[in-house]
Design a protein around this motif. Structure first.
Motif, mmCIF file in Angstrom:
data_model
loop_
_atom_site.group_PDB
_atom_site.id
_atom_site.type_symbol
_atom_site.label_atom_id
_atom_site.label_comp_id
_atom_site.label_asym_id
_atom_site.label_seq_id
_atom_site.Cartn_x
_atom_site.Cartn_y
_atom_site.Cartn_z
ATOM 1 N N ASP A 62 -22.282 69.162 51.390
ATOM 2 C CA ASP A 62 -21.097 69.401 49.900
ATOM 3 C C ASP A 62 -20.930 70.708 50.415
ATOM 4 O OD1 ASP A 62 -20.044 69.205 46.977
ATOM 5 O OD2 ASP A 62 -21.959 70.531 46.866
ATOM 6 N N TYR A 114 -14.576 63.865 51.607
ATOM 7 C CA TYR A 114 -14.911 63.385 50.384
ATOM 8 C C TYR A 114 -14.138 63.810 49.816
ATOM 9 C CZ TYR A 114 -19.694 63.359 51.264
ATOM 10 O OH TYR A 114 -21.025 63.113 51.730
ATOM 11 N N TRP A 127 -11.884 62.145 45.817
ATOM 12 C CA TRP A 127 -11.683 61.647 44.892
ATOM 13 C C TRP A 127 -10.315 60.710 44.087
ATOM 14 C CZ3 TRP A 127 -14.717 65.647 46.589
ATOM 15 C CH2 TRP A 127 -16.254 65.458 46.002
ATOM 16 N N LYS A 179 -13.811 58.132 34.772
ATOM 17 C CA LYS A 179 -14.544 58.393 36.163
ATOM 18 C C LYS A 179 -14.500 58.918 37.249
ATOM 19 C CE LYS A 179 -19.092 59.494 38.197
ATOM 20 N NZ LYS A 179 -20.521 59.535 38.270
ATOM 21 N N LYS A 181 -15.496 58.574 43.926
ATOM 22 C CA LYS A 181 -15.656 59.254 45.251
ATOM 23 C C LYS A 181 -15.785 58.456 46.562
ATOM 24 C CE LYS A 181 -18.862 63.458 47.028
ATOM 25 N NZ LYS A 181 -20.161 63.620 46.997
ATOM 26 N N VAL A 191 -19.024 56.064 47.559
ATOM 27 C CA VAL A 191 -20.564 56.865 47.124
ATOM 28 C C VAL A 191 -20.677 57.166 45.604
ATOM 29 C CG1 VAL A 191 -20.328 57.935 49.779
ATOM 30 C CG2 VAL A 191 -19.110 59.418 47.923
ATOM 31 N N ASP A 192 -19.537 57.346 44.897
ATOM 32 C CA ASP A 192 -20.217 56.978 43.317
ATOM 33 C C ASP A 192 -18.745 57.075 42.891
ATOM 34 O OD1 ASP A 192 -21.007 58.298 41.574
ATOM 35 O OD2 ASP A 192 -20.214 60.623 41.851
ATOM 36 N N ALA A 193 -19.667 56.097 41.714
ATOM 37 C CA ALA A 193 -18.218 55.536 40.665
ATOM 38 C C ALA A 193 -18.189 54.257 40.927
ATOM 39 C CB ALA A 193 -17.337 56.812 40.070
ATOM 40 N N THR A 194 -17.624 53.441 40.359
ATOM 41 C CA THR A 194 -17.404 52.656 40.560
ATOM 42 C C THR A 194 -15.984 52.041 40.344
ATOM 43 O OG1 THR A 194 -18.659 51.196 38.377
ATOM 44 C CG2 THR A 194 -16.670 50.179 39.134
#
Length: 215
Positions: free
Chosen positions: A34, A99, A101, A109, A112, A199-202
């Motif tokens: 990160d 990364y 978004w 949301k 990512k 890697v994160d969220a739908t």
């Protein structure tokens, strides 16, 4: 754009890939997943002795009204703020993933995604550095920004800008002092050379799921 990235490669691996011969003992850095603007990050450049140098620099210029951590590749050789840095301060930021978004409707949301380049660990991100006076300390610091350009087909559904990645065969030319800056090296990396992973969220739609799963 590039606002977060990951580095899993250690200093020895970075030195080998980018043929670093100077600054190894003095430069200490950690791996991380990160890494963000305003942090101190290792970049590679050619020093006055003609050696490939590794050095920690601050990522992002803190201006009164904004934070400049990216610079547009398009026209950088003529841009008022960046043209001198592109002429004499070209450098490479090593990383193993970036990364992004995805832009979605307000209140939802943001998914990512992690983008990598298989076979290149680490890869090289085109960057430029210049001296900047830190208003808090009144000290001059070496500060850098990552170059960005138009997105390829893999990045376009997620973001309208993309990190400018250098091909390994172009590292030497990009870092070499020259009378005419190598603007021709700031190309869009083909989507076929990259991988993307949620890697994160739908994801918003099945279309995007199939797009990334097929790469």
């Amino acid at each position: 754009m590039c606002g977060r990235f990951k580095r899993g490669s250690d200093k020895q691996r970075v030195a080998k890939v980018f043929k670093v011969t100077a600054g190894l003992d003095e430069t200490v850095f950690d791996e991380g997943d990160d890494l963000r603007p305003q942090s101190m990050q290792p970049v590679i450049y050619t020093n006055d002795a003609g050696e490939r140098q590794l050095e920690l620099m601050r990522w992002a210029f803190k201006l009164p009204d904004r934070l400049l951590f990216n610079a547009r590749s398009e026209g950088i050789d003529h841009a008022k703020f960046w043209k001198d840095a592109f002429q004499t301060g070209r450098c490479i930021l090593p990383g193993d993933a970036i990364y992004e978004w995805q832009v979605v409707e307000k209140g939802k949301k943001k998914p990512k995604y992690e983008f990598t380049i298989p076979g290149q660990q680490p890869f090289g991100m085109a960057a430029v550095w210049k001296l900047w006076k830190n208003p808090k300390t009144e000290q001059w610091e070496k500060t850098f920004a990552v170059l960005t350009g138009e997105p390829n087909e893999l990045m376009a559904p997620i973001h309208d800008r993309m990190t400018t990645f250098l091909e390994p065969r172009d590292y030497d030319e990009y870092l070499a002092p020259c009378a005419r800056p190598p603007i021709h090296l700031l190309r869009i990396l083909p989507a076929s050379k990259m991988k993307a992973k949620l890697v994160d969220a739908t994801p918003i739609s099945n279309r995007q799921v199939s797009l990334f799963d097929s790469q």
